[in-house]
Design an enzyme around this catalytic site. Structure first.
Site, PDB file in Angstrom:
ATOM      1  N   ASP A   9       0.632  -1.194   0.010  1.00  0.00           N
ATOM      2  CA  ASP A   9      -0.148   0.165   0.179  1.00  0.00           C
ATOM      3  C   ASP A   9       0.705   1.427   0.077  1.00  0.00           C
ATOM      4  OD1 ASP A   9      -1.971  -1.785   0.002  1.00  0.00           O
ATOM      5  OD2 ASP A   9      -2.583  -1.253   2.126  1.00  0.00           O
ATOM      6  N   ASP A  51      -5.233  -0.484  -1.982  1.00  0.00           N
ATOM      7  CA  ASP A  51      -6.200  -0.313  -1.587  1.00  0.00           C
ATOM      8  C   ASP A  51      -6.430  -0.270  -2.828  1.00  0.00           C
ATOM      9  OD1 ASP A  51      -5.893  -1.407   1.242  1.00  0.00           O
ATOM     10  OD2 ASP A  51      -7.153   0.613   1.960  1.00  0.00           O
ATOM     11  N   HIS A  53     -10.737   0.239  -3.545  1.00  0.00           N
ATOM     12  CA  HIS A  53     -12.184   1.105  -2.768  1.00  0.00           C
ATOM     13  C   HIS A  53     -13.410   1.066  -3.950  1.00  0.00           C
ATOM     14  CE1 HIS A  53     -10.417  -0.155   0.938  1.00  0.00           C
ATOM     15  NE2 HIS A  53     -10.037   0.541   1.452  1.00  0.00           N
ATOM     16  N   HIS A  62     -16.306   0.110   5.899  1.00  0.00           N
ATOM     17  CA  HIS A  62     -14.925   1.022   5.569  1.00  0.00           C
ATOM     18  C   HIS A  62     -14.726   2.096   5.426  1.00  0.00           C
ATOM     19  CE1 HIS A  62     -10.870  -0.338   5.788  1.00  0.00           C
ATOM     20  NE2 HIS A  62     -10.300   0.649   4.956  1.00  0.00           N
ATOM     21  N   HIS A  78     -11.144   6.611   1.039  1.00  0.00           N
ATOM     22  CA  HIS A  78      -8.855   7.134   0.680  1.00  0.00           C
ATOM     23  C   HIS A  78      -8.646   5.731  -0.653  1.00  0.00           C
ATOM     24  CE1 HIS A  78     -10.223   3.783   4.273  1.00  0.00           C
ATOM     25  NE2 HIS A  78      -8.797   3.181   3.207  1.00  0.00           N
ATOM     26  N   LYS A 103      -7.111  -4.519  -3.224  1.00  0.00           N
ATOM     27  CA  LYS A 103      -6.888  -5.637  -2.187  1.00  0.00           C
ATOM     28  C   LYS A 103      -9.081  -4.312  -1.359  1.00  0.00           C
ATOM     29  CE  LYS A 103      -3.599  -4.366   1.324  1.00  0.00           C
ATOM     30  NZ  LYS A 103      -4.768  -3.137   1.962  1.00  0.00           N
ATOM     31  N   CYS A 145      -1.766  -2.377   7.859  1.00  0.00           N
ATOM     32  CA  CYS A 145      -1.904  -3.641   6.442  1.00  0.00           C
ATOM     33  C   CYS A 145      -0.115  -4.062   6.430  1.00  0.00           C
ATOM     34  CB  CYS A 145      -2.213  -2.785   5.231  1.00  0.00           C
ATOM     35  SG  CYS A 145      -3.760  -1.632   5.496  1.00  0.00           S
TER      36      CYS A 145
END
Length: 193
Positions: A9, A51, A53, A62, A78, A103, A145
């Site tokens: 990340d 990440d 999203h 989340h 984010h 992810k 993470c």
């Protein structure tokens, strides 16, 4: 013996100026780049997680959408897929990344093991296919993470090492606790040099 590196990340939203910026994130990005230049043949594969999203929902709770984020299980918006915030930090030279992993698509996800490769393969399957025995872990954030990814890597039965000079955490106290938890789980915490 197949050895891989997990870069966790190292994204714009997790570095200075980002939605969840961590002080020292840009330095970690640059440090990982230097490390890979100095050791071009150390790893059989380099995995870069992000990440990634969804933009149109709260990603399984989340994202805090109605109440203020608690910064434990709910967070500000984010790393929305396709945005600048979800991009790798520019100080990270991604030319060495051979496998991208996304992810958190519609759900909370801290560990790289919860992700899928850019071509849709679950990460554990890719590791098995490659016969991976050793995993080094670097990136952001030590206390979230990086911790989750290293613990899952250890639980998968592989030898795991976290390179402590190439990680950075959200907070000093929780980062120390995370490193202690990793050592207790059998993860080696060492410097990259």
């Amino acid at each position: 013996m197949t050895r891989v590196l997990f870069i966790i990340d190292v994204q714009n939203d997790f570095t200075e100026g980002g939605a969840l910026g961590v002080e020292g994130g840009a330095a970690v990005a640059a440090g990982i780049t230097r490390y890979l230049v100095q050791h071009p043949h150390r790893y059989d594969q380099v995995f870069g997680s992000r990440d990634w999203h969804d933009a149109d929902n709260d990603n399984g709770g989340h994202f805090a959408t109605t109440d203020a984020p608690d910064f434990v299980t709910t967070w500000p918006v984010h790393c929305v897929a396709g945005t600048t915030g979800a991009d790798y930090h520019p100080a990270l030279d991604t030319s060495a990344v051979t496998v991208g992993v996304r992810k958190g698509q519609g759900c909370p996800a801290y560990s790289i093991f919860e992700g899928v490769t850019d071509d849709g393969e679950p990460l554990p399957q890719r590791l098995d296919d490659l016969g991976v025995e050793e995993i080094d872990v670097v990136g952001i954030a030590t206390d979230y993470c990086v911790l989750a990814s290293a613990l899952d890597a250890q639980a998968s039965g592989r030898t795991v090492r976290v390179l402590e000079d190439l990680i950075v955490g959200v907070a000093a106290a929780s980062s120390v606790l995370a490193l202690e938890q990793l050592v207790s789980a059998g993860v080696r915490v060492e410097r990259s040099t």
